[in-house]
Design a protein around this motif. Structure first.
Motif, PDB file in Angstrom:
ATOM      1  N   SER A 195       1.154  -1.385  -0.139  1.00  0.00           N
ATOM      2  CA  SER A 195       0.294   0.164   0.252  1.00  0.00           C
ATOM      3  C   SER A 195       0.413   1.437   0.114  1.00  0.00           C
ATOM      4  O   SER A 195       0.270   2.219  -1.015  1.00  0.00           O
ATOM      5  N   GLY A 238      -6.927   8.453  -3.543  1.00  0.00           N
ATOM      6  CA  GLY A 238      -8.176   7.746  -3.955  1.00  0.00           C
ATOM      7  C   GLY A 238      -7.238   6.751  -5.549  1.00  0.00           C
ATOM      8  O   GLY A 238      -7.993   5.798  -5.583  1.00  0.00           O
ATOM      9  N   ALA A 262      -5.874   4.282  -4.542  1.00  0.00           N
ATOM     10  CA  ALA A 262      -6.297   2.576  -3.718  1.00  0.00           C
ATOM     11  C   ALA A 262      -7.145   1.794  -4.743  1.00  0.00           C
ATOM     12  O   ALA A 262      -7.100   0.561  -4.466  1.00  0.00           O
ATOM     13  N   ALA A 263      -7.252   2.681  -5.478  1.00  0.00           N
ATOM     14  CA  ALA A 263      -7.874   2.292  -7.285  1.00  0.00           C
ATOM     15  C   ALA A 263      -7.272   1.228  -7.259  1.00  0.00           C
ATOM     16  O   ALA A 263      -7.660  -0.002  -8.194  1.00  0.00           O
ATOM     17  N   HIS A 275      -7.495  -2.205  -5.625  1.00  0.00           N
ATOM     18  CA  HIS A 275      -8.959  -2.315  -4.858  1.00  0.00           C
ATOM     19  C   HIS A 275      -8.514  -2.694  -3.931  1.00  0.00           C
ATOM     20  O   HIS A 275      -9.421  -2.835  -3.240  1.00  0.00           O
ATOM     21  N   LEU A 276      -8.586  -1.271  -3.187  1.00  0.00           N
ATOM     22  CA  LEU A 276      -8.960  -0.887  -1.827  1.00  0.00           C
ATOM     23  C   LEU A 276      -9.375   0.534  -1.478  1.00  0.00           C
ATOM     24  O   LEU A 276      -9.881   1.370  -2.526  1.00  0.00           O
ATOM     25  N   ALA A 277     -10.521   0.532  -0.837  1.00  0.00           N
ATOM     26  CA  ALA A 277     -11.095   1.652   0.049  1.00  0.00           C
ATOM     27  C   ALA A 277      -9.811   2.773   0.162  1.00  0.00           C
ATOM     28  O   ALA A 277      -9.116   2.327   1.406  1.00  0.00           O
ATOM     29  N   GLN A 278     -10.716   3.704   0.213  1.00  0.00           N
ATOM     30  CA  GLN A 278      -9.391   4.621  -0.043  1.00  0.00           C
ATOM     31  C   GLN A 278      -9.111   4.604   2.140  1.00  0.00           C
ATOM     32  O   GLN A 278      -8.222   4.854   2.782  1.00  0.00           O
ATOM     33  N   PRO A 279     -10.050   4.508   2.901  1.00  0.00           N
ATOM     34  CA  PRO A 279     -10.089   4.722   4.745  1.00  0.00           C
ATOM     35  C   PRO A 279      -9.434   3.431   4.711  1.00  0.00           C
ATOM     36  O   PRO A 279      -8.047   3.602   5.215  1.00  0.00           O
ATOM     37  N   SER A 280      -9.595   1.793   3.822  1.00  0.00           N
ATOM     38  CA  SER A 280      -8.211   1.299   3.873  1.00  0.00           C
ATOM     39  C   SER A 280      -7.850   1.420   4.113  1.00  0.00           C
ATOM     40  O   SER A 280      -5.528   1.085   5.094  1.00  0.00           O
ATOM     41  N   SER A 294      -5.865   4.431   3.708  1.00  0.00           N
ATOM     42  CA  SER A 294      -4.836   5.162   5.314  1.00  0.00           C
ATOM     43  C   SER A 294      -4.789   4.575   6.332  1.00  0.00           C
ATOM     44  O   SER A 294      -3.881   4.901   7.105  1.00  0.00           O
ATOM     45  N   GLN A 295      -5.347   3.489   6.614  1.00  0.00           N
ATOM     46  CA  GLN A 295      -4.991   2.543   7.529  1.00  0.00           C
ATOM     47  C   GLN A 295      -4.314   1.866   8.090  1.00  0.00           C
ATOM     48  O   GLN A 295      -3.340   1.483   8.542  1.00  0.00           O
TER      49      GLN A 295
END
Length: 298
Positions: A8, A19, A22-23, A26-31, A33-34
């Motif tokens: 990541s 953004g 993340a795309a 294939h992750l959500a942006q909050p994931s 960031s975590q």
């Protein structure tokens, strides 16, 4: 520190945009960031600086990026090696070869094999045709590169190269410096040959050319080492035989050489170089064979 967190971070470092990174993963942006936050807590320093206008790596992030790339690449190679082993594409292939194969076939084959199957090693043995076929028969070799096409039904072969034979003579020989010599001129010339068991295809090619020319060869010396042929030709008025490729290395026009080569014509004796392997074989041999270059004429 988890591998997915490194992946990541590298996506962020390459995209410099949460953004897009993340795309890409294939992750959500909050994931995403975590993942970064957990990695930074593990490392103990901030790796990425961001505000409403830009995303950039900190100096620590720039340094960390190079090492992270190496870790991820090593992990990917480890996975590839494991999958190769599971598929039978890891291990060692034992390959026999002669001089022309070593010059014209093996370099490109090994380069392709290392690129496609880095987990496969090759152990190489330079031998004449007879010893190679004996080693293939008793399991000491997996693939042989030899003159001639074996008749054994449990072997499969493929033509790799067609190589002319040349005469090898000393610098004082009356043929030295000639552009070519008809094979029939060998009538009465003392020749250096070898035991047929060492290379039956080469031996038979020489005598077949003699029959075509209507002459008999005079065998004055018999040696089984190719280098010894050049030594004898350098010190005695005899004619040896070599592949055109080997002959170039013993040519008087090369520094330190004491012999020269002369092309033979009418007929030109030609040797077919084949790759030979057991008809029943495993994936390691398949991988090696897939990397062999197409056949050619020297």
């Amino acid at each position: 520190m988890e591998l997915r967190h490194l992946v990541s971070f590298l996506a962020i470092a390459e995209e410099l945009h949460f953004g897009r990174a993340a795309a890409r993963l294939h992750l959500a942006q909050p994931s995403l960031s975590q993942h970064l936050q957990r990695l930074e807590r593990s490392v103990g320093v901030a790796l990425v600086a961001r505000n409403s206008h830009e995303v950039r790596l900190t100096p620590a992030g720039e340094t960390f990026r190079e090492l992270a790339q190496d870790i991820v690449a090593r992990a990917e190679r480890a996975g590839q090696a494991a999958r190769a082993a599971a598929a039978g594409r890891a291990g060692t292939v034992r390959v026999g070869y002669n001089f022309p194969a070593g010059q014209r076939i093996l370099p490109a084959t090994l380069t392709a094999l290392h690129s496609r199957h880095p987990a496969i090693d090759v152990t190489m043995f330079e031998m004449r045709t007879g010893p190679q076929l004996a080693a293939l028969a008793d399991g000491r070799l997996d693939v042989a590169m030899v003159y001639g096409k074996p008749a054994a039904t449990n072997l499969t072969s493929r033509l790799l190269l067609r190589v002319p034979l040349v005469a090898v003579v000393g610098r004082e020989h009356r043929w030295a410096g000639l552009d070519r010599v008809p094979f029939g001129e060998l009538a009465g010339e003392p020749c250096v040959l070898f035991n047929r068991e060492q290379s039956s295809a080469m031996y038979d090619t020489i005598f077949s050319a003699a029959r075509t020319s209507g002459i008999q060869l005079t065998v004055a010396e018999e040696v089984d080492d190719p280098g010894a042929t050049a030594i004898l030709a350098a010190v005695k008025p005899v004619v040896g035989f070599a592949s055109a490729l080997r002959g170039r290395l013993t040519d008087v026009r090369s520094p330190g050489a004491r012999t020269t080569t002369v092309p033979l014509v009418d007929p030109v004796p030609i040797l077919d170089l084949h790759a030979v392997w057991p008809t029943e074989h495993g994936p390691l041999v398949n991988a090696f064979l897939e990397c062999l270059p197409p056949g050619a004429v020297e």
